[in-house]
Design a protein around this motif. Structure first.
Motif, PDB file in Angstrom:
ATOM      1  N   ARG A 165       0.632  -1.255  -0.057  1.00 47.34           N
ATOM      2  CA  ARG A 165       0.036   0.046   0.035  1.00 47.34           C
ATOM      3  C   ARG A 165       0.632   1.208  -0.008  1.00 47.34           C
ATOM      4  O   ARG A 165       0.436   2.250  -0.661  1.00 47.34           O
ATOM      5  CB  ARG A 165      -0.960  -0.037   1.156  1.00 47.34           C
ATOM      6  CG  ARG A 165      -1.755   1.307   1.367  1.00 47.34           C
ATOM      7  CD  ARG A 165      -2.846   0.987   2.534  1.00 47.34           C
ATOM      8  NE  ARG A 165      -3.816   0.431   2.113  1.00 47.34           N
ATOM      9  CZ  ARG A 165      -5.022   0.054   2.743  1.00 47.34           C
ATOM     10  NH1 ARG A 165      -5.153   0.667   3.666  1.00 47.34           N
ATOM     11  NH2 ARG A 165      -5.931  -0.800   2.280  1.00 47.34           N
ATOM     12  N   GLU A 166       1.903   1.092   0.880  1.00 52.32           N
ATOM     13  CA  GLU A 166       2.867   2.601   0.677  1.00 52.32           C
ATOM     14  C   GLU A 166       3.587   2.674  -0.492  1.00 52.32           C
ATOM     15  O   GLU A 166       3.415   3.767  -0.920  1.00 52.32           O
ATOM     16  CB  GLU A 166       3.843   2.233   1.934  1.00 52.32           C
ATOM     17  CG  GLU A 166       3.394   2.162   3.390  1.00 52.32           C
ATOM     18  CD  GLU A 166       2.797   0.878   3.768  1.00 52.32           C
ATOM     19  OE1 GLU A 166       2.806  -0.045   2.938  1.00 52.32           O
ATOM     20  OE2 GLU A 166       1.871   0.788   4.816  1.00 52.32           O
ATOM     21  N   GLU A 167       3.941   1.815  -1.151  1.00 53.63           N
ATOM     22  CA  GLU A 167       4.770   1.848  -2.637  1.00 53.63           C
ATOM     23  C   GLU A 167       3.653   2.270  -3.346  1.00 53.63           C
ATOM     24  O   GLU A 167       4.006   3.072  -4.394  1.00 53.63           O
ATOM     25  CB  GLU A 167       4.852   0.599  -2.924  1.00 53.63           C
ATOM     26  CG  GLU A 167       6.293  -0.144  -2.142  1.00 53.63           C
ATOM     27  CD  GLU A 167       6.569  -1.315  -2.628  1.00 53.63           C
ATOM     28  OE1 GLU A 167       7.798  -1.955  -2.414  1.00 53.63           O
ATOM     29  OE2 GLU A 167       5.659  -2.216  -3.006  1.00 53.63           O
ATOM     30  N   GLN A 178       0.947   3.996  -2.906  1.00 58.73           N
ATOM     31  CA  GLN A 178       0.253   5.300  -2.299  1.00 58.73           C
ATOM     32  C   GLN A 178       1.253   6.324  -3.249  1.00 58.73           C
ATOM     33  O   GLN A 178       0.958   7.509  -3.507  1.00 58.73           O
ATOM     34  CB  GLN A 178       0.282   5.482  -1.216  1.00 58.73           C
ATOM     35  CG  GLN A 178      -0.298   6.796  -0.677  1.00 58.73           C
ATOM     36  CD  GLN A 178      -1.641   6.951  -1.167  1.00 58.73           C
ATOM     37  OE1 GLN A 178      -2.676   6.237  -0.836  1.00 58.73           O
ATOM     38  NE2 GLN A 178      -2.061   8.275  -1.802  1.00 58.73           N
ATOM     39  N   LYS A 179       2.512   6.084  -2.955  1.00 59.73           N
ATOM     40  CA  LYS A 179       3.590   7.154  -3.575  1.00 59.73           C
ATOM     41  C   LYS A 179       3.299   7.063  -5.213  1.00 59.73           C
ATOM     42  O   LYS A 179       3.467   8.086  -5.839  1.00 59.73           O
ATOM     43  CB  LYS A 179       4.959   6.474  -3.626  1.00 59.73           C
ATOM     44  CG  LYS A 179       5.418   6.616  -2.023  1.00 59.73           C
ATOM     45  CD  LYS A 179       6.733   5.838  -1.875  1.00 59.73           C
ATOM     46  CE  LYS A 179       7.099   6.083  -0.366  1.00 59.73           C
ATOM     47  NZ  LYS A 179       8.648   5.339  -0.023  1.00 59.73           N
TER      48      LYS A 179
END
Length: 202
Positions: A185-187, A189-190
């Protein structure tokens, strides 16, 4: 045998059609249309094939119902996005929604509407056509919303609504593919944030 007794043939006691459909949706989401066998579906749904046909129709009809449920649930961020007050917020709602929906730990990774028939052969043709139209309908709705934004001077008069809609949907569906491939999710979102950095000013 009484008519009351006949009504229960093939349908287990306590059968919950809504829950069974939700489980079928998850199987299609994870395995795709053609990859999901009737045995996989009925086992996940907790019913017999007879019950499945009686309640939902054949596999194609079940898939259509599962896609409608997906549209109303995990993918409902799309229609909600059209109501955002600006085009930039619409785009952000779609991309951020795609990140959340495709990386929800309680669901298979990716998007049912993207991976449901990517590897489908001839038997999966109906599902492939259905999902093709499903994705195009979302793009057309987004294009219509961006045309309105141009009329309202929320977007520059020379903005290309069709191109912006295709851009947003391409990124959103790309996020889904990456999520299915294991991106976090973090990747993702970027990725969404980077795509929004290129948004045209009003």
């Amino acid at each position: 045998m009484t008519s009351q007794g006949k009504a229960h043939i093939g349908r287990p006691r306590g059968f919950d059609a809504d829950e069974a459909l939700r489980r079928a949706m998850l199987v299609f989401w994870e395995q795709g249309y053609e990859g999901a066998s009737l045995a996989d579906l009925t086992e996940a749904m907790g019913i017999t094939k007879t019950s499945m046909y009686a309640a939902f129709g054949n596999k194609e009809q079940l898939f259509r119902k599962a896609l409608a449920l997906y549209d109303e649930g995990p993918a409902s961020y799309g229609p909600r996005a059209w109501a955002e007050p600006t085009a930039a917020k619409v785009a952000a709602a779609i991309l951020n929604g795609a990140v959340r929906a495709t990386t929800d730990p309680g669901c298979p990774p990716g998007c049912l509407g993207v991976q449901g028939s990517l590897a489908a052969g001839e038997l999966g043709h109906p599902a492939r056509e259905l999902l093709f139209e499903w994705r195009n309908a979302a793009r057309r709705a987004l294009e219509k919303r961006f045309r309105r934004a141009i009329e309202e001077r929320d977007l520059p008069p020379d903005a290309d609504a069709a191109r912006l809609a295709r851009y947003v949907m391409t990124v959103a569906f790309g996020i889904a593919v990456e999520a299915a491939s294991g991106a976090t999710r973090e990747e993702l979102q970027k990725v969404a944030d980077a795509a929004l950095c290129n948004w045209p000013p009003a």
